[in-house]
Design a protein around this motif. Structure first.
Motif: not given
Length: 199
Positions: A165-187
């Motif tokens: 019963g908890i709200k679930v959200t997913r980060i939006a598609s600013g993150v490219p498919v196949g991309g690892a978060l640690e290599f993506i810029d802050e903006m």
């Protein structure tokens, strides 16, 4: 054919075993280390050993820490009602660099990947579900990588979080498919966080 002595070859081999370090980079690092003053190399080696002995997992979020509860979880200014679920500590660090997220985290230490034998029980998913029962959490933000494994993990999490019963959200598609978060810029990370959608 070996051009170097056994000690140098061993050093190069150890360095080449690190992530994203190929044979040429390992060789450059080895020669750099060998050219450093002995005291500096001793300090470096001691720092690595100390970190390896002292670093543990935070009892609450499973981030790397040298305390039982990490600085983020013990910070009273953080919003305890929002938890962002990430795959690795490096992903948490990437979001912290944006300076925009003020909630807490939960680090899974991987993603579901049956092809290589990583099942939900191999991750910190059970601990996440236990945490949802213990704490007053209003929203879970799923920030797993945009890979097949990351998406499978996100679906698994959303299923169980919705049942609680908890709200679930997913980060939006600013993150490219196949991309690892640690290599993506802050903006890009900030825009992905701002544009998250409910699952």
């Amino acid at each position: 054919m070996n051009y170097y002595s056994e000690s140098i070859n061993n050093l190069i081999e150890e360095l080449a075993g690190l992530p994203n370090i190929g044979p040429k980079s390992a060789q450059r690092l080895a020669f750099h280390i060998l050219n450093l003053p002995e005291k500096r190399v001793e300090r470096m080696a001691e720092t690595i050993l100390t970190a390896r002995k002292k670093i543990c997992l935070c009892e609450r979020c499973f981030n790397l820490s040298d305390q039982k509860v990490c600085p983020i979880c013990s910070n009273p200014k953080r919003d305890p009602s929002t938890v962002m679920v990430v795959e690795e500590p490096s992903d948490l660090a990437a979001y912290e660099k944006t300076g925009q997220y003020r909630g807490l985290y939960h680090v899974l230490h991987g993603a579901v990947n049956p092809m290589v034998g990583v099942q939900p029980e191999n991750l910190k998913l059970k601990e996440l579900l236990q945490r949802l029962q213990r704490e007053d959490i209003k929203e879970v933000i799923i920030a797993t990588n945009s890979t097949v494994e990351g998406e499978a993990t996100a679906l698994w999490i959303s299923k169980y979080v919705k049942q609680a019963g908890i709200k679930v959200t997913r980060i939006a598609s600013g993150v490219p498919v196949g991309g690892a978060l640690e290599f993506i810029d802050e903006m890009t990370l900030f825009r992905a966080l701002e544009g998250r959608t409910e699952l």
